[in-house]
Design an enzyme around this catalytic site. Structure first.
Site, PDB file in Angstrom:
ATOM      1  N   ARG A  39     -17.032 106.659  23.313  1.00 30.32           N
ATOM      2  CA  ARG A  39     -18.450 106.427  23.003  1.00 30.32           C
ATOM      3  C   ARG A  39     -19.138 107.782  23.025  1.00 30.32           C
ATOM      4  NH1 ARG A  39     -22.941 105.517  26.281  1.00 30.32           N
ATOM      5  NH2 ARG A  39     -24.560 104.193  25.351  1.00 30.32           N
ATOM      6  N   SER A 110     -21.379  93.929  21.850  1.00 32.58           N
ATOM      7  CA  SER A 110     -22.301  93.861  23.008  1.00 32.58           C
ATOM      8  C   SER A 110     -23.238  92.692  22.797  1.00 32.58           C
ATOM      9  CB  SER A 110     -23.171  95.125  23.083  1.00 32.58           C
ATOM     10  OG  SER A 110     -22.408  96.270  22.926  1.00 32.58           O
ATOM     11  N   LYS A 139     -26.729 104.525  29.836  1.00 34.36           N
ATOM     12  CA  LYS A 139     -27.216 104.149  28.505  1.00 34.36           C
ATOM     13  C   LYS A 139     -28.738 104.253  28.560  1.00 34.36           C
ATOM     14  CE  LYS A 139     -27.071 100.014  25.446  1.00 34.36           C
ATOM     15  NZ  LYS A 139     -26.859 100.595  24.118  1.00 34.36           N
TER      16      LYS A 139
HETATM   17  C1  LIG Z   1     -22.897  98.882  24.962  1.00 40.81           C
HETATM   18  C2  LIG Z   1     -21.661  98.414  25.276  1.00 40.81           C
HETATM   19  C3  LIG Z   1     -21.482  97.129  25.873  1.00 40.81           C
HETATM   20  N1  LIG Z   1     -20.240  96.670  26.182  1.00 40.81           N
HETATM   21  C4  LIG Z   1     -19.166  97.451  25.911  1.00 40.81           C
HETATM   22  C5  LIG Z   1     -17.818  96.893  26.292  1.00 40.81           C
HETATM   23  F1  LIG Z   1     -17.672  97.019  27.621  1.00 40.81           F
HETATM   24  F2  LIG Z   1     -16.852  97.563  25.678  1.00 40.81           F
HETATM   25  F3  LIG Z   1     -17.753  95.599  25.974  1.00 40.81           F
HETATM   26  N2  LIG Z   1     -19.240  98.648  25.344  1.00 40.81           N
HETATM   27  C6  LIG Z   1     -20.446  99.201  25.004  1.00 40.81           C
HETATM   28  N3  LIG Z   1     -20.500 100.342  24.467  1.00 40.81           N
END
Ligand SMILES: C=C1C=NC(C(F)(F)F)=NC1=N
Ligand SMILES: [Mg+2]
Length: 210
Positions: A39, A110, A139
């Protein structure tokens, strides 16, 4: 998707790491993370050739540990590298678009409420990420913490569909996230900032999975 794959799902970008990101990933893979998501976003994130080179290095490492290499948001890069899958948010592409281009790839979504989860499952997602469960620092545009009751309610609705919890998960609260219905825990900071990644991953892993 085998929900055990979600056991400890490490997410990382160069921005999250204090020390060498590839060393962090190597240690996490050695310690037994079961899935990895690149990411690469935010202030100072790699772009262009440097980004692609870093992504290829991460992918190669994941391949040598037979751990799925998932790319966040960047469908183009995922296809170019033949990644094992992508993870997208509500604002990212329609799954159907990616599905056509990438048969057999893992698609994660998500979700933040039951409508979004229902839609993701209908659209063919392989797992959903539910959160943020707790307050997250990783985030910048995260929604307010949803908490464990929310996770339990989503589990009730999802049946045994693969769910990974995300958002502020640590060694201390990981088991509570699992017992509230998550198949696994997704983490960024707790591994990226750990002084002993092997110990951290071991503390996060759900043991003796058949
Ligand atoms: C914003 C996000 C929410 N969930 C996930 C995951 F954990 F991979 F499901 N990854 C992300 N980047
Ligand atoms: Mg996104």
């Amino acid at each position: 998707m085998d929900c055990n794959r979600l056991n400890v799902y490490f997410i990382m970008g160069t921005v999250n790491c204090k020390k060498d990101p590839l060393k962090t990933l190597e240690e996490a893979l050695q310690a037994g993370i079961t899935c990895f998501q690149l990411r690469e976003k935010g202030e100072g994130a790699l772009i262009g050739a440097a980004y692609e080179e870093f992504a290829r290095a991460c992918q190669k490492m994941c391949q040598s540990y037979q751990v799925p290499f998932i790319v966040n948001d960047d469908v183009e890069l995922a296809l170019k590298l033949n990644a094992d899958g992508i993870h997208v948010g509500q604002e990212d592409l329609a799954l159907s678009t990616f599905r056509e281009q990438a048969k057999g790839k893992i698609v994660g979504v998500s979700v933040h409420n039951s409508r979004e989860m229902k839609q993701a499952i209908l659209n063919g997602a392989d797992y959903v990420g539910i959160g943020p469960i707790y307050r997250t620092k990783s985030k910048t545009d995260a929604k307010p913490p949803a908490g464990l009751p929310f996770l339990s309610a989503m589990r009730k609705q999802a049946g045994n569909f693969p769910i990974v919890g995300i958002g502020g998960i640590t060694e201390e609260n990981a088991s509570a996230v699992r017992s509230s219905g998550a198949d696994g825990v997704s983490v960024i900071s707790v591994i990226c900032h750990s002084k002993d990644i092997k110990q951290t991953v071991e503390n996060l892993l759900l043991e003796n999975i058949n």
